[in-house]
Design a protein around this motif. Structure first.
Motif, PDB file in Angstrom:
ATOM      1  N   LEU A 181      -8.080   5.233   2.245  1.00 28.06           N
ATOM      2  CA  LEU A 181      -9.145   4.229   2.348  1.00 28.06           C
ATOM      3  C   LEU A 181      -9.902   4.338   3.670  1.00 28.06           C
ATOM      4  O   LEU A 181     -10.797   3.550   3.947  1.00 28.06           O
ATOM      5  CB  LEU A 181      -8.557   2.812   2.227  1.00 28.06           C
ATOM      6  N   GLU A 182      -9.550   5.308   4.482  1.00 28.85           N
ATOM      7  CA  GLU A 182     -10.172   5.524   5.802  1.00 28.85           C
ATOM      8  C   GLU A 182     -10.145   4.231   6.618  1.00 28.85           C
ATOM      9  O   GLU A 182     -11.126   3.878   7.283  1.00 28.85           O
ATOM     10  CB  GLU A 182     -11.601   6.038   5.633  1.00 28.85           C
ATOM     11  N   LEU A 202       0.856  -1.191   0.000  1.00 26.73           N
ATOM     12  CA  LEU A 202       0.000   0.000   0.000  1.00 26.73           C
ATOM     13  C   LEU A 202       0.887   1.235   0.000  1.00 26.73           C
ATOM     14  O   LEU A 202       1.887   1.260   0.714  1.00 26.73           O
ATOM     15  CB  LEU A 202      -0.845   0.031   1.275  1.00 26.73           C
ATOM     16  N   PRO A 203       0.529   2.260  -0.779  1.00 26.08           N
ATOM     17  CA  PRO A 203       1.319   3.491  -0.700  1.00 26.08           C
ATOM     18  C   PRO A 203       1.219   4.109   0.693  1.00 26.08           C
ATOM     19  O   PRO A 203       0.327   3.759   1.463  1.00 26.08           O
ATOM     20  CB  PRO A 203       0.679   4.394  -1.753  1.00 26.08           C
ATOM     21  N   ALA A 204       2.125   5.022   0.994  1.00 26.93           N
ATOM     22  CA  ALA A 204       2.221   5.614   2.336  1.00 26.93           C
ATOM     23  C   ALA A 204       0.884   6.148   2.852  1.00 26.93           C
ATOM     24  O   ALA A 204       0.525   5.928   4.001  1.00 26.93           O
ATOM     25  CB  ALA A 204       3.273   6.714   2.335  1.00 26.93           C
ATOM     26  N   ASP A 205       0.124   6.796   1.985  1.00 26.85           N
ATOM     27  CA  ASP A 205      -1.139   7.370   2.463  1.00 26.85           C
ATOM     28  C   ASP A 205      -2.322   6.467   2.114  1.00 26.85           C
ATOM     29  O   ASP A 205      -3.471   6.900   2.152  1.00 26.85           O
ATOM     30  CB  ASP A 205      -1.338   8.765   1.877  1.00 26.85           C
ATOM     31  N   MET A 253     -16.493   0.452   2.584  1.00 31.30           N
ATOM     32  CA  MET A 253     -16.951   0.234   1.204  1.00 31.30           C
ATOM     33  C   MET A 253     -16.343   1.277   0.253  1.00 31.30           C
ATOM     34  O   MET A 253     -17.029   1.846  -0.594  1.00 31.30           O
ATOM     35  CB  MET A 253     -18.478   0.264   1.132  1.00 31.30           C
ATOM     36  N   ILE A 254     -15.055   1.526   0.429  1.00 29.16           N
ATOM     37  CA  ILE A 254     -14.347   2.374  -0.529  1.00 29.16           C
ATOM     38  C   ILE A 254     -13.102   1.627  -1.001  1.00 29.16           C
ATOM     39  O   ILE A 254     -12.540   0.826  -0.262  1.00 29.16           O
ATOM     40  CB  ILE A 254     -13.993   3.766   0.040  1.00 29.16           C
ATOM     41  N   GLY A 255     -12.736   1.899  -2.251  1.00 28.08           N
ATOM     42  CA  GLY A 255     -11.603   1.169  -2.799  1.00 28.08           C
ATOM     43  C   GLY A 255     -10.840   1.991  -3.809  1.00 28.08           C
ATOM     44  O   GLY A 255     -11.213   3.118  -4.122  1.00 28.08           O
ATOM     45  N   MET A 256      -9.753   1.414  -4.288  1.00 27.21           N
ATOM     46  CA  MET A 256      -8.998   2.061  -5.344  1.00 27.21           C
ATOM     47  C   MET A 256      -8.076   1.048  -6.021  1.00 27.21           C
ATOM     48  O   MET A 256      -7.725   0.036  -5.426  1.00 27.21           O
ATOM     49  CB  MET A 256      -8.176   3.230  -4.809  1.00 27.21           C
ATOM     50  N   GLN A 257      -7.729   1.356  -7.265  1.00 24.63           N
ATOM     51  CA  GLN A 257      -6.754   0.530  -7.966  1.00 24.63           C
ATOM     52  C   GLN A 257      -5.391   1.170  -7.724  1.00 24.63           C
ATOM     53  O   GLN A 257      -5.240   2.388  -7.875  1.00 24.63           O
ATOM     54  CB  GLN A 257      -7.059   0.481  -9.464  1.00 24.63           C
ATOM     55  N   LEU A 258      -4.432   0.362  -7.316  1.00 27.37           N
ATOM     56  CA  LEU A 258      -3.104   0.907  -7.026  1.00 27.37           C
ATOM     57  C   LEU A 258      -2.313   1.051  -8.315  1.00 27.37           C
ATOM     58  O   LEU A 258      -2.106   0.080  -9.037  1.00 27.37           O
ATOM     59  CB  LEU A 258      -2.360  -0.007  -6.050  1.00 27.37           C
ATOM     60  N   ILE A 259      -1.890   2.263  -8.591  1.00 30.17           N
ATOM     61  CA  ILE A 259      -1.132   2.544  -9.800  1.00 30.17           C
ATOM     62  C   ILE A 259       0.223   3.061  -9.366  1.00 30.17           C
ATOM     63  O   ILE A 259       0.319   4.094  -8.703  1.00 30.17           O
ATOM     64  CB  ILE A 259      -1.860   3.595 -10.653  1.00 30.17           C
ATOM     65  N   ALA A 284      -1.277  -3.904 -10.686  1.00 31.73           N
ATOM     66  CA  ALA A 284      -2.222  -2.857 -10.291  1.00 31.73           C
ATOM     67  C   ALA A 284      -3.463  -3.474  -9.652  1.00 31.73           C
ATOM     68  O   ALA A 284      -4.541  -3.500 -10.259  1.00 31.73           O
ATOM     69  CB  ALA A 284      -2.608  -2.015 -11.510  1.00 31.73           C
ATOM     70  N   PRO A 285      -3.311  -3.999  -8.439  1.00 28.72           N
ATOM     71  CA  PRO A 285      -4.468  -4.610  -7.777  1.00 28.72           C
ATOM     72  C   PRO A 285      -5.465  -3.544  -7.329  1.00 28.72           C
ATOM     73  O   PRO A 285      -5.137  -2.362  -7.221  1.00 28.72           O
ATOM     74  CB  PRO A 285      -3.848  -5.315  -6.562  1.00 28.72           C
ATOM     75  N   VAL A 286      -6.674  -4.015  -7.076  1.00 32.56           N
ATOM     76  CA  VAL A 286      -7.704  -3.157  -6.485  1.00 32.56           C
ATOM     77  C   VAL A 286      -7.762  -3.517  -5.007  1.00 32.56           C
ATOM     78  O   VAL A 286      -7.783  -4.689  -4.652  1.00 32.56           O
ATOM     79  CB  VAL A 286      -9.077  -3.419  -7.156  1.00 32.56           C
ATOM     80  N   VAL A 287      -7.737  -2.516  -4.165  1.00 32.42           N
ATOM     81  CA  VAL A 287      -7.816  -2.771  -2.727  1.00 32.42           C
ATOM     82  C   VAL A 287      -9.067  -2.085  -2.185  1.00 32.42           C
ATOM     83  O   VAL A 287      -9.375  -0.946  -2.550  1.00 32.42           O
ATOM     84  CB  VAL A 287      -6.519  -2.309  -2.004  1.00 32.42           C
ATOM     85  N   VAL A 288      -9.798  -2.816  -1.354  1.00 32.50           N
ATOM     86  CA  VAL A 288     -11.074  -2.314  -0.835  1.00 32.50           C
ATOM     87  C   VAL A 288     -11.085  -2.348   0.685  1.00 32.50           C
ATOM     88  O   VAL A 288     -10.702  -3.351   1.296  1.00 32.50           O
ATOM     89  CB  VAL A 288     -12.246  -3.181  -1.374  1.00 32.50           C
TER      90      VAL A 288
END
Lengths: 85, 153
Positions: free
Chosen positions: B95-96, B87-90, B132-138, B123-127
């Protein structure tokens, strides 16, 4: 595309809160600083383009092949990478 | 890193979500909001995870906004047991997620005609399932492949 010529330390402002600044100018590259709100994604173009293409490709997966692949994977455990010695 | 699989499908009569793979059981109210849209699908922010016995071991990540993309996803650890999510630093802040909030990791699957398949481990998606919030890691990290082979040919 808007094109600007900027000297070192000069900057460009985009919208509300995005700033692009020339930090250092080298012979073959330019060091650029980006200030943007935390909710605005900022990426190297080629990386974004690569993921974009991969996502488009994934979303266009061949439908008819999916179920047979899923069935095959259920029948045989997915091949694992060999553990490193 | 923790990884939890989606819940099994609802019993017959439960809500249905339309996907490219047909109507699948799933709750369209269980919406995952992507903090940044997935590259290539910039107008789609809301997704729902749907499963079926026919798709297993895949799950469908179904976009609810146009163009309503249907992605097949799979737990990266199933494909590559040594997969180390970064996971990136932030990341947790965005993702709260508290330190002990479990994160769901999903990787997008590409299936070609003929059944050749690969998984985007880069580039996985992490949720954050709780929020119930997520993002694709780029990221520029090339440790993992965008087309990691899945299954035997």
């Amino acid at each position: 595309m808007l094109v600007f010529t900027r000297k070192r330390d000069e900057a460009i402002v985009i919208g509300d809160g995005i700033e692009i600044r020339v930090i250092r100018i080298g012979r073959d590259s330019v060091r650029i600083g980006i200030t943007a709100p935390k909710d605005v994604p900022v990426h190297r173009h080629e990386i974004y383009a690569l993921i974009c293409a991969a996502n488009l490709s994934a979303a266009a997966s061949h439908k008819a092949s999916v179920e047979s692949l899923a069935k095959r994977l259920r029948a045989v455990p997915i091949e694992r990478a060999k553990p490193t010695p | 890193m923790t990884s939890i699989l989606p819940l099994p499908p609802e019993p017959a009569g439960a809500a249905i979500v339309e996907t490219r793979f047909g109507p699948l059981p799933g709750d369209p109210r269980q919406v995952v909001l992507m903090l940044d849209p997935l590259p290539g699908f910039e107008s789609c922010r809301r997704y729902v995870l749907v499963s079926s016995a026919d798709l297993d071991p895949f799950t469908c990540l179904q976009g609810l906004d146009e163009p309503r993309p249907s992605f097949l996803v799979i737990d990266p650890l199933v494909v590559e047991p040594t997969f180390q999510a970064v996971l990136p630093a932030d990341g947790r802040r965005r993702l709260e997620a508290d330190d002990d909030d479990p994160l769901l990791w999903l990787t997008l699957v590409r299936v070609e005609e003929g059944g050749q398949a690969s998984v985007n481990l880069r580039a996985p998606v992490v949720v954050n399932a709780r929020r119930m919030i997520g993002m694709q890691l780029i990221s520029p990290d090339t440790t993992y492949s965008i087309e990691h082979p899945l299954g035997s040919a």
